[in-house]
Write a protein that holds these residues in place. Sequence first.
Motif, PDB file in Angstrom:
ATOM      1  N   ILE A   9      59.127  15.615  -8.525  1.00  0.00           N
ATOM      2  CA  ILE A   9      58.864  14.282  -8.473  1.00  0.00           C
ATOM      3  C   ILE A   9      58.177  13.992  -7.029  1.00  0.00           C
ATOM      4  O   ILE A   9      58.732  14.628  -6.040  1.00  0.00           O
ATOM      5  CB  ILE A   9      59.916  13.385  -9.107  1.00  0.00           C
ATOM      6  N   GLY A  10      57.785  12.670  -6.684  1.00  0.00           N
ATOM      7  CA  GLY A  10      57.658  12.030  -5.438  1.00  0.00           C
ATOM      8  C   GLY A  10      58.910  11.610  -5.084  1.00  0.00           C
ATOM      9  O   GLY A  10      59.780  11.097  -5.699  1.00  0.00           O
ATOM     10  N   TYR A  11      59.190  11.582  -3.638  1.00  0.00           N
ATOM     11  CA  TYR A  11      60.598  11.008  -3.270  1.00  0.00           C
ATOM     12  C   TYR A  11      61.179   9.687  -3.702  1.00  0.00           C
ATOM     13  O   TYR A  11      62.135   9.478  -3.583  1.00  0.00           O
ATOM     14  CB  TYR A  11      60.763  11.266  -1.701  1.00  0.00           C
ATOM     15  N   LYS A  12      60.242   8.865  -4.175  1.00  0.00           N
ATOM     16  CA  LYS A  12      60.377   7.488  -4.793  1.00  0.00           C
ATOM     17  C   LYS A  12      60.841   7.309  -6.067  1.00  0.00           C
ATOM     18  O   LYS A  12      61.025   6.319  -6.834  1.00  0.00           O
ATOM     19  CB  LYS A  12      59.545   6.602  -4.376  1.00  0.00           C
ATOM     20  N   GLN A  13      60.414   8.384  -6.870  1.00  0.00           N
ATOM     21  CA  GLN A  13      60.267   8.348  -8.396  1.00  0.00           C
ATOM     22  C   GLN A  13      61.640   8.944  -9.347  1.00  0.00           C
ATOM     23  O   GLN A  13      61.481   8.935 -10.418  1.00  0.00           O
ATOM     24  CB  GLN A  13      59.188   9.279  -8.837  1.00  0.00           C
ATOM     25  N   GLY A  14      62.518   9.189  -8.202  1.00  0.00           N
ATOM     26  CA  GLY A  14      63.781   9.842  -9.279  1.00  0.00           C
ATOM     27  C   GLY A  14      64.339   8.710 -10.280  1.00  0.00           C
ATOM     28  O   GLY A  14      64.600   9.277 -11.417  1.00  0.00           O
ATOM     29  N   ASP A  15      64.768   7.553  -9.927  1.00  0.00           N
ATOM     30  CA  ASP A  15      65.076   6.616 -11.075  1.00  0.00           C
ATOM     31  C   ASP A  15      64.103   6.426 -12.105  1.00  0.00           C
ATOM     32  O   ASP A  15      64.332   6.557 -13.233  1.00  0.00           O
ATOM     33  CB  ASP A  15      65.504   5.395 -10.097  1.00  0.00           C
ATOM     34  N   GLY A  16      62.793   6.267 -11.590  1.00  0.00           N
ATOM     35  CA  GLY A  16      61.759   5.833 -12.689  1.00  0.00           C
ATOM     36  C   GLY A  16      61.670   7.049 -13.598  1.00  0.00           C
ATOM     37  O   GLY A  16      61.397   6.811 -14.992  1.00  0.00           O
ATOM     38  N   VAL A  17      61.704   8.259 -12.949  1.00  0.00           N
ATOM     39  CA  VAL A  17      61.405   9.508 -13.972  1.00  0.00           C
ATOM     40  C   VAL A  17      62.587   9.546 -14.989  1.00  0.00           C
ATOM     41  O   VAL A  17      62.414  10.041 -16.086  1.00  0.00           O
ATOM     42  CB  VAL A  17      61.072  10.713 -13.205  1.00  0.00           C
ATOM     43  N   GLY A  18      63.861   9.424 -14.158  1.00  0.00           N
ATOM     44  CA  GLY A  18      64.869   9.669 -14.946  1.00  0.00           C
ATOM     45  C   GLY A  18      65.144   8.554 -16.197  1.00  0.00           C
ATOM     46  O   GLY A  18      65.342   9.026 -17.241  1.00  0.00           O
ATOM     47  N   GLU A  19      64.568   7.249 -15.963  1.00  0.00           N
ATOM     48  CA  GLU A  19      64.655   6.382 -16.925  1.00  0.00           C
ATOM     49  C   GLU A  19      63.535   6.824 -18.141  1.00  0.00           C
ATOM     50  O   GLU A  19      64.042   6.424 -19.670  1.00  0.00           O
ATOM     51  CB  GLU A  19      64.532   5.136 -16.562  1.00  0.00           C
ATOM     52  N   LEU A  20      62.561   7.273 -17.733  1.00  0.00           N
ATOM     53  CA  LEU A  20      61.745   7.584 -18.842  1.00  0.00           C
ATOM     54  C   LEU A  20      62.162   8.638 -19.829  1.00  0.00           C
ATOM     55  O   LEU A  20      61.988   8.670 -21.178  1.00  0.00           O
ATOM     56  CB  LEU A  20      60.360   8.034 -18.122  1.00  0.00           C
ATOM     57  N   LEU A  21      62.848   9.585 -19.012  1.00  0.00           N
ATOM     58  CA  LEU A  21      63.291  10.777 -20.055  1.00  0.00           C
ATOM     59  C   LEU A  21      64.611  10.233 -20.616  1.00  0.00           C
ATOM     60  O   LEU A  21      64.854  10.554 -22.006  1.00  0.00           O
ATOM     61  CB  LEU A  21      63.776  11.980 -19.240  1.00  0.00           C
TER      62      LEU A  21
END
Length: 276
Positions: free
Chosen positions: A237-249
């Motif tokens: 992921i991009g360094y700003k995307q941890g929370d966003g990608v985590g929420e999608l999953l």
Amino acid sequence: MTLAQYLAELEQELVAAGEEAESLSFVYRALNELSFTDFVLKLRAEVSQEEREKLKAIQEQLLAHMPAQYIIGNSDFYGLTLKVDERVLIPRPETEELVELILSENPEKSLSVLDIGTGSGAIALALANGRPDWQITASDISKEALALAAENAQSCGLNLAFLQSDCFEEISGRFDIIVSNPPYISEADKEEVGLNVLASEPHMALFAEEDGYAVYRKIADQAGEHLTEKGKIYLEIGYKQGDGVGELLKKSFPQKRIRVLQDQFGKDRMVAMDNG
């Protein structure tokens, strides 16, 4: 004029153009197959007209913002030497950390793996090299990228399947591991991308819609149909995307464990999903 003096002169021009000074000697050494010791010894010698022309030709390519690895024609990745050109992204060191994570967490001898957006084949080939018994499928939307990945598989002596597919469109069956380093840069973050990357590397493999989340959303929405019961997902992921990608999953897989993991620089770089 010595080689060292001429290099310094050309390197100043590179720095003024926003390129790294070290790229010139890196490419020169690689193209001439010089060891570090041989290179150091040459630095004190008088530079010939032929060497001047070689160095100037390299510098002109670097000034045009061509990445050093494209000029050399290959890039090292997790113990493999892979051919790279404008058809694919240059494999990054951070992606090696994703490979290391997968191998360290999955000692099993026989697993099925899908690599979405394989590009040069870096992840799939490194996994195949580390786990020869795994059944690995490498997919990409780009026919040109797949052709290069297949070349790399042949040159590395590794056997895996290649399939042209936009995410899961042409994928059938279920996998124990789904891994992807998809395009994830948003147009808003374009200014953070280096000039040599923007000028030479394929934009299809860099930028994604929905502020960089488009492919992650596809994976989260559709992966359930292609995972085994204990199936896992590993994403760069991009360094700003941890929370966003985590929420999608989490939305698609509420019973699974979701982890956001950092790279060697302490930045969010991977999201892993498993049964915990």
